[in-house]
Design an enzyme around this catalytic site. Structure first.
Site, short mmCIF file in Angstrom:
data_model
loop_
_atom_site.label_atom_id
_atom_site.label_comp_id
_atom_site.label_asym_id
_atom_site.label_seq_id
_atom_site.Cartn_x
_atom_site.Cartn_y
_atom_site.Cartn_z
N ASP A 41 0.87 -1.17 -0.12
CA ASP A 41 -0.03 0.04 0.07
C ASP A 41 0.94 1.14 -0.04
OD1 ASP A 41 1.12 0.09 2.46
OD2 ASP A 41 -0.85 -1.05 3.28
N ASP B 46 1.63 5.10 1.17
CA ASP B 46 1.61 6.39 2.22
C ASP B 46 2.17 7.44 1.77
OD1 ASP B 46 0.68 4.50 4.46
OD2 ASP B 46 2.58 3.71 4.67
N ASP C 83 10.93 4.70 12.35
CA ASP C 83 11.73 3.54 13.03
C ASP C 83 13.18 3.22 12.48
OD1 ASP C 83 10.35 2.38 11.02
OD2 ASP C 83 9.52 0.77 12.53
P1 ATP Z 1 4.58 -2.89 5.65
O1 ATP Z 1 3.66 -1.92 5.17
O2 ATP Z 1 5.56 -3.85 4.62
O3 ATP Z 1 4.04 -3.50 6.72
P2 ATP Z 1 5.59 -0.65 6.73
O4 ATP Z 1 7.11 0.14 6.85
O5 ATP Z 1 5.22 0.32 5.46
O6 ATP Z 1 5.84 -2.21 6.47
P3 ATP Z 1 3.44 0.64 8.12
O7 ATP Z 1 2.82 0.00 9.41
O8 ATP Z 1 2.82 0.55 6.64
O9 ATP Z 1 4.68 -0.26 7.87
O10 ATP Z 1 3.97 1.84 8.39
C1 ATP Z 1 4.24 2.93 7.47
C2 ATP Z 1 5.65 3.60 8.08
O11 ATP Z 1 5.40 4.40 9.25
C3 ATP Z 1 6.88 3.09 8.28
O12 ATP Z 1 7.59 2.67 6.88
C4 ATP Z 1 7.76 3.73 9.01
O13 ATP Z 1 8.35 4.75 8.60
C5 ATP Z 1 6.53 4.39 9.95
N1 ATP Z 1 6.25 3.64 11.20
C6 ATP Z 1 5.29 2.40 11.27
N2 ATP Z 1 5.29 1.88 12.66
C7 ATP Z 1 6.10 2.56 13.17
C8 ATP Z 1 6.60 2.46 14.60
N3 ATP Z 1 6.28 1.62 15.57
N4 ATP Z 1 7.65 3.55 14.92
C9 ATP Z 1 8.19 4.11 13.87
N5 ATP Z 1 7.55 4.29 12.82
C10 ATP Z 1 6.75 3.53 12.27
MG MG Z 2 3.20 0.02 4.73
#
Ligand code: ATP
Ligand code: MG
Length: 454
Positions: free
Chosen positions: A72, A74, A152
């Site tokens: 997805d 963002d 993170d």
């Molecule tokens: P995926 O979509 O593959 O699960 P993702 O890294 O995109 O991995 P998301 O939960 O969609 O995970 O989060 C989007 C973004 O928000 C991350 O790439 C990161 O930059 C930030 N993020 C998410 N969770 C955290 C957290 N617990 N602490 C800090 N930043 C976070």
């Molecule tokens: Mg994501």
């Protein structure tokens, strides 16, 4: 040699040097504007046309550089949620703690977030934390740089501007990704204390992207793993589901174990992985899930959690039939009691939704019914709405050696035949009873906690 080259090309200056981000051109990162979804591109362009800054950010940029298809998209912007909403025809503000905007573009939903501040940088606006340092509220807007610092891992703090096809990189995330390193932004101990879920994310992202967790980020996990207990159950459930449905569940679980993390970090797997039979069953289930995810097939959370908890149910079922300090129950009431007790314990740790709990119970409750292969009963089982999931579950049990392979094969044949051939397959009432008794005698493992509850 390669490392040096990558560092020279993508730049890793001394931490905190000028504080200016690297702006990396398409020639170096290779992501063109048409690589992102049209919805995310249009969302960014619309915000920019309205005079705001906007980027595709986070997992999508990371996945594209790593050669994976993003799940997805963002978008991060300096527009406030209300300003974002006004730029689009189909958009709505959601969330209470920190508002985000869902922008609907065709069949896509793009999540648009206003740049967020890291609480450390807002002394007058300090985030509230609990006794362990976990951040409870984190709702301050910030600059683009603040937004990067509160993410993170360095590979998650990349900002892609499709208009200029550049990536803004504050923390050398592109270099880390090319060098296959998962590095925490800031002090890992502080970052885990703020949000213990980051430990799970570290393992999941490393497994998904084939990255090595930087030792500074990997080392503290062992000693800090129990902080996971402070995480609200609903978040833990979401994160567990992400981990188990990542398509790399086996690798994730192995990595959790290699780091001694399956204790406490994953309450669900604690007991199971200690039992040889339980482990075999869980690993088969996870391999099965990984295969389905990679083939693009849907997977049901109910089925997944039913497999993860099954050996706890078996142990409890056995105990309830034996009695111990309680009155012994007969077979089926004991199973239903065991199911409720196992789910109740998990509910305290993981907020398994009521619908999923219903699916789990349906799958479990079908299992003893598969043993009844005479009279009208098998036809009734075929009609059950959750028959297919229950049958897949039975096959896993057979594959793991918990029940006779012949039972699984019988159901496969029964399912594939038509009316008359089915009737011909039915066992005489007596014979099926005898078989059941014979199976009851056949103990699978010497340890009583791991035997089947037959
Ligand atoms: P995926 O979509 O593959 O699960 P993702 O890294 O995109 O991995 P998301 O939960 O969609 O995970 O989060 C989007 C973004 O928000 C991350 O790439 C990161 O930059 C930030 N993020 C998410 N969770 C955290 C957290 N617990 N602490 C800090 N930043 C976070
Ligand atoms: Mg994501």
């Amino acid at each position: 040699m390669i490392r040096k080259f990558i560092t020279r090309v993508f730049g890793r200056k001394a931490p905190g040097a000028s504080g200016e981000p690297a702006v990396i051109g398409v020639g170096k990162h290779g992501i063109r504007r048409d690589a992102i979804s049209s919805g995310s591109r249009r969302t960014v362009e619309t915000l920019q046309k309205n005079g705001y800054k906007a980027y595709v950010v986070g997992g999508a940029v990371r996945d594209l550089i790593a050669g994976l298809v993003p799940k997805d998209y963002d978008v991060a912007t300096n527009a406030t949620p209300e300003q974002v909403r006004r730029c689009f025809r189909r958009a709505r503000i959601i969330g209470r703690r920190f508002q985000i905007v869902h922008v609907m573009m065709g069949s896509e939903t793009i999540e648009v977030t206003t740049f967020r501040g890291h609480h450390d940088q807002h002394v007058g606006n300090k985030a509230q934390t609990d006794d362990q340092g976990r951040v409870l509220r984190d709702n301050v807007f910030g600059s683009e740089k603040d937004d990067a610092a509160r993410r993170d891992f360095t590979v998650n703090a990349l900002y892609f501007d499709p208009t200029s096809e550049t990536i803004v990189d504050y923390h050398h995330g592109v270099a880390d990704l090319k060098q296959k390193t998962l590095r925490m932004i800031g002090d890992p101990k502080i970052r885990y204390r703020e949000d213990p879920v980051r430990m799970l994310r570290a393992v999941r992202l490393a497994a998904k992207l084939g990255l090595t967790i930087d030792p500074a980020a990997g080392r503290p996990i062992r000693e800090m793993s129990e902080l996971i207990e402070n995480v609200p159950p609903s978040r833990l459930f979401d994160e567990m589901l992400k981990l188990l449905t990542s398509g790399h569940a086996v690798r994730c679980v192995e990595q959790l174990r290699a780091e001694g993390l399956h204790h406490g970090l994953l309450p669900l797997l604690d007991v199971i992985l200690e039992q040889p039979m339980g482990e075999r069953f869980v690993m088969l289930a996870l391999e099965n899930t990984d295969r389905r995810v990679r083939e693009g097939k849907p997977i049901s959370p109910g089925f997944l959690f039913a497999t993860l908890l099954w050996h706890e149910v078996l142990a409890k079922w056995d105990a309830l039939m034996t009695g111990g300090d309680r009155q012994a129950l007969t077979r089926i009431p004991a199973l239903f009691q065991a199911m409720d007790e196992v789910l109740d314990v998990q509910a305290e740790k993981l907020a398994i939704t009521r619908r999923i709990a219903g699916d789990i119970k349906d799958i479990w409750a079908l299992q003893p019914r598969f043993e009844q292969r005479s009279g009208k009963r098998p036809f009734g089982v075929l009609e059950q709405p959750r028959f297919r999931a229950g049958y897949d579950f039975l096959l896993l049990r057979a594959e793991s050696g918990e029940v006779d392979g012949e039972l699984g094969q019988w159901w496969t044949d029964f399912m594939n035949h038509d009316g008359d051939a089915r009737s011909a397959m039915l066992l005489p009432a007596r014979a099926s009873e005898t078989k059941k008794r014979r199976r009851r005698k056949r103990r699978i493992a010497p340890d009583s906690s791991t035997e089947t509850a037959e």
